[in-house]
Design an enzyme around this catalytic site. Structure first.
Site, PDB file in Angstrom:
ATOM      1  N   ILE A  24      -6.233   3.018   3.146  1.00 56.27           N
ATOM      2  CA  ILE A  24      -6.073   2.222   1.886  1.00 56.27           C
ATOM      3  C   ILE A  24      -5.783   1.044   4.000  1.00 56.27           C
ATOM      4  O   ILE A  24      -5.719   1.453   4.934  1.00 56.27           O
ATOM      5  CB  ILE A  24      -5.076   2.058   1.811  1.00 56.27           C
ATOM      6  CG1 ILE A  24      -5.929   1.097   0.907  1.00 56.27           C
ATOM      7  CG2 ILE A  24      -4.248   2.166   1.815  1.00 56.27           C
ATOM      8  CD1 ILE A  24      -4.920   0.487  -0.463  1.00 56.27           C
ATOM      9  N   CYS A  25      -7.107   0.045   3.697  1.00 56.36           N
ATOM     10  CA  CYS A  25      -7.070  -1.461   4.181  1.00 56.36           C
ATOM     11  C   CYS A  25      -7.011  -0.691   5.640  1.00 56.36           C
ATOM     12  O   CYS A  25      -8.609  -0.906   6.224  1.00 56.36           O
ATOM     13  CB  CYS A  25      -5.504  -2.048   4.170  1.00 56.36           C
ATOM     14  SG  CYS A  25      -5.320  -3.490   4.668  1.00 56.36           S
ATOM     15  N   ALA A  26      -7.417  -0.895   6.735  1.00 55.78           N
ATOM     16  CA  ALA A  26      -6.822  -0.474   8.569  1.00 55.78           C
ATOM     17  C   ALA A  26      -7.071   0.609   8.729  1.00 55.78           C
ATOM     18  O   ALA A  26      -7.842   1.354   9.375  1.00 55.78           O
ATOM     19  CB  ALA A  26      -6.324  -0.982   9.136  1.00 55.78           C
TER      20      ALA A  26
ATOM     21  N   GLU B 211       0.889  -1.459  -0.536  1.00 53.51           N
ATOM     22  CA  GLU B 211      -0.052  -0.141  -0.322  1.00 53.51           C
ATOM     23  C   GLU B 211       0.830   1.591  -0.047  1.00 53.51           C
ATOM     24  O   GLU B 211       0.020   2.018  -0.772  1.00 53.51           O
ATOM     25  CB  GLU B 211      -0.950   0.389   0.920  1.00 53.51           C
ATOM     26  CG  GLU B 211      -1.734  -1.321   1.132  1.00 53.51           C
ATOM     27  CD  GLU B 211      -2.778  -1.106   2.072  1.00 53.51           C
ATOM     28  OE1 GLU B 211      -3.328  -2.342   2.378  1.00 53.51           O
ATOM     29  OE2 GLU B 211      -1.703  -0.691   3.353  1.00 53.51           O
TER      30      GLU B 211
ATOM     31  N   ASN C 266     -10.478  -2.383   4.580  1.00 54.18           N
ATOM     32  CA  ASN C 266     -10.134  -4.435   4.526  1.00 54.18           C
ATOM     33  C   ASN C 266     -10.700  -4.220   5.126  1.00 54.18           C
ATOM     34  O   ASN C 266     -11.765  -4.027   6.211  1.00 54.18           O
ATOM     35  CB  ASN C 266      -8.962  -4.464   5.025  1.00 54.18           C
ATOM     36  CG  ASN C 266      -8.350  -5.891   5.416  1.00 54.18           C
ATOM     37  OD1 ASN C 266      -8.975  -6.610   6.026  1.00 54.18           O
ATOM     38  ND2 ASN C 266      -7.428  -5.953   4.265  1.00 54.18           N
TER      39      ASN C 266
END
Length: 184
Positions: A101-103, A16, A122
Site C-alpha cells: 500500500i501507498c509507497a 496503513e 500513492n
C-alpha cells in the site's frame, strides 16, 4: 488458519500498518508483525509499535501473504533490506500473496513483481510504479492474481478488507465489515 507476515521498518505509515493488522486479526487471521531489528519500531508520525518478532526469527516460517505498509522512510528501509527482497521472491515463487500500500508498491515494481500486472500506489510514487510492463490504475484497491495494491492511508480499510476476502472469503469480509460500521 491463514498466516500473514507484516514487516515493519522505522518510518512506516501508522494508519496503513495498524488498520491492516487490526482488520486481519478481527477476521481471525494470524498476523505476525516482524521488525527489521530487535525492539520497538517508530512510525512516520512517531507512533511506536512493538513487533511480535524480529524478521530474522520468522524468515523460515510459512505464510500465506506478505503485506508491505507504506510510509517514508519505512519503504526505503524495506526496499534496502535483502531479507525483504528474499521473502518477496520466495512468496512469488510459491504463488503466495504479495500486498503493498501507498509507497510500498514501488518495492514490488523495483523487483519486477508487478511486470505484466495491474497495480496502483500513492500518486506521489506513480512514476516508480507505472513503469514498463505495469498497467497503472488509479483505483483504491487493485487486485491482479496474487498481487494486491492500494493507494494510501485513506484506502487502508478497503485494502485490509480485500485482504480478508482473499484469505478468508467473502462471508468473513462481510462479517468484519459490518462490525466496522463504515459510512454508506
Amino acid at each position: 488458519m491463514a498466516r500473514v507476515l507484516i514487516p515493519l521498518a522505522d518510518g512506516f505509515e501508522e494508519l496503513e500498518a495498524v488498520a491492516v493488522i487490526d482488520i486481519l486479526r478481527r477476521a481471525g487471521i494470524q498476523v505476525v508483525v516482524a521488525g527489521l531489528g530487535a525492539g520497538p519500531v517508530k512510525g512516520s508520525r512517531h507512533t511506536v509499535l512493538h513487533p511480535d518478532e524480529t524478521l530474522d526469527a520468522v524468515m523460515n516460517e510459512d505464510f500465506d501473504m506478505i503485506v508491505l505498509p507504506g510510509g517514508m522512510p519505512g519503504v526505503a528501509h524495506l526496499r534496502e533490506d535483502a531479507r525483504v527482497r528474499e521473502l518477496l521472491e520466495r512468496f512469488r515463487s510459491k504463488g503466495r500473496y504479495l500486498a503493498a500500500i501507498c509507497a510500498a508498491p514501488s518495492i514490488l515494481a523495483a523487483y519486477g513483481h508487478l511486470d505484466g500486472k495491474q497495480a496502483t500506489s500513492n500518486p506521489k510514487f506513480k512514476d516508480q510504479v507505472a513503469i514498463d510492463r505495469v498497467r497503472y490504475r488509479e483505483e483504491a484497491v487493485v487486485e491482479d492474481g496474487t498481487v494486491i495494491t492500494s493507494r494510501g492511508p485513506g484506502t487502508s480499510i478497503p485494502f485490509a478488507l480485500a485482504l480478508v476476502e482473499k484469505l478468508a472469503g467473502r462471508d468473513k469480509r462481510n462479517e468484519v465489515e459490518s462490525g466496522l460500521v463504515l459510512p454508506a
